[in-house]
Design an enzyme around this catalytic site. Sequence first.
Site, PDB file in Angstrom:
ATOM      1  N   GLU A 171     -32.982 -20.315   5.004  1.00  0.00           N
ATOM      2  CA  GLU A 171     -33.551 -20.231   3.519  1.00  0.00           C
ATOM      3  C   GLU A 171     -32.907 -18.851   2.683  1.00  0.00           C
ATOM      4  O   GLU A 171     -32.139 -19.575   1.773  1.00  0.00           O
ATOM      5  CB  GLU A 171     -34.936 -20.792   3.307  1.00  0.00           C
ATOM      6  CG  GLU A 171     -35.047 -22.138   3.859  1.00  0.00           C
ATOM      7  CD  GLU A 171     -34.500 -22.180   4.374  1.00  0.00           C
ATOM      8  OE1 GLU A 171     -33.763 -23.020   3.170  1.00  0.00           O
ATOM      9  OE2 GLU A 171     -34.124 -23.978   4.968  1.00  0.00           O
ATOM     10  N   ASP A 202     -27.108 -19.334   9.324  1.00  0.00           N
ATOM     11  CA  ASP A 202     -27.835 -19.109  11.217  1.00  0.00           C
ATOM     12  C   ASP A 202     -27.066 -17.889  11.195  1.00  0.00           C
ATOM     13  O   ASP A 202     -27.719 -16.894  11.899  1.00  0.00           O
ATOM     14  CB  ASP A 202     -27.152 -20.354  12.011  1.00  0.00           C
ATOM     15  CG  ASP A 202     -27.386 -21.619  11.374  1.00  0.00           C
ATOM     16  OD1 ASP A 202     -29.054 -21.339  10.682  1.00  0.00           O
ATOM     17  OD2 ASP A 202     -27.438 -22.548  12.720  1.00  0.00           O
TER      18      ASP A 202
END
Length: 503
Positions: free
Chosen positions: A129, A197
């Site tokens: 996040e 990621d």
Amino acid sequence: MRFIFFIITLSLLFPANMLAHELPDLGDVSQATITPREERQIGLQIMRQIRADPSYLDDPEINSYLNSLGHKLISSSSEARPGQSFEFFALQDSSINAFALPGGFMGFNSGLIIAAQSESELAGVMAHEIAHVTQKHLARMISGQKYSMITSLAALAVAILASRSNPQVGQAVITATQASAIQSQLNFTRKHEKEADRVGLNILVDAGFDPQGMSAFFERLQKASRFYENGAPSYLRTHPLTFERIADIQNRTHEMAYRQVPDSTDFLLVRAKLRALQGKSSDAVSQFKARLEDKRYTNEAIERYGYIHALLRDKRNRLANDELARLYTLIQNDGKSGLILKDHQLGKTIQVEQKSLQAGAMVETLAAAVKLANGETADALNIYRTALRIYPQHKALIHGYANALLQNNQIETALELINRELRIHSNDIQLYQLQARTYSLQDKLMLKHRAQAEVYILQGYYDAAIEQLLIALKHDNGDFYQLSTVEARLHQLQKFMEEEKEE
């Protein structure tokens, strides 16, 4: 729910230009990006809705832990720009979800925190996040669509809250407000997810966590999704997850050295507290009791800590007091608990000999609450006083002590504590709420409304803050200096509002 659907209906029926007076002016649509200040203001507007909802967990211990973990990840990375703001918060929601908002606001459902089987797994989601924010994914999406995207984001925030009580309603809202936009941007979003990621994994490793945490959590979510009645978990609906993404993370971590990272006691205590807050209080008590009787736990002290929280919530105060004594004895005699006591006797403060920021303070806060619930006021106040000498920055101790003083009519002592802490923590909403309550008990109405104005300012309700300051000026029960500070604050806020409108 009527209010929620009213807001949703407005966002759907009225075009963006009719709502423009409620939103910051983002300038020319052709701009490639928006400024950090504009992004922050959009986030603040969405946060107003979230903070006003009952699902918002205004718990200083849980939010302090999330912010401590988040800033540990950020401080170990070079991704965040200087001065960039981040705020991590929790929602009382059993669904597995986390989300990033414009301006660095990041929410984590209690269900996701509980579902994380290790701190590295939670840190992996959080790092992902954070990467969305540092890579300006939200800012890029907003700048590309301007007001249409902003109204969609506002409606999406409402959908997040609506789905708390009815997942199908929330999903319907998301579909209604963003169906075409999401479909047209699906590939773009997947690119964002892959970039988050990659960057997030670097953040996770640099902070010293197990790199397998990210892939382990995502893989378990992917496998579990087939068992959900309403389709995939919320996190998978808002974060498209593919086998390709999981394989990519696994390939990147495959050649990394194995790193065994023990969970912090803070993480374990926060999870236990959240489990105690889930569902009906009686069910929570039964579940903790069953696990303790069957010895289905990895750490008995942590399990009993959660059990005491559940008992307090279920108003079983005497049993909570008995369990507190057992917890103290267990911590003192069992080195496996993660809480090591030095020269501890029941009724005196616990001193934790570890680098943890709040584990001992969380136990002491719970102990004081148990004593208060059982009418043992002197013991509770003593625990607060002694614990604050060891953990002077622990907000739950500060708030609890101030509340206990007010409940026992020690108003002057409470006000002295609150004012002293506000000089250190000038952005603590709960302290200003306590200050307003204290001034009300003293019948100092000017200062009461002045304190309430600060609450509204910190929540982003500037019009309401101005109204409180105007009410404060109608009362003459303050001295010249206090009157001057109210006038100065009013002029400062009015000037700020005028500048905002000009921009």
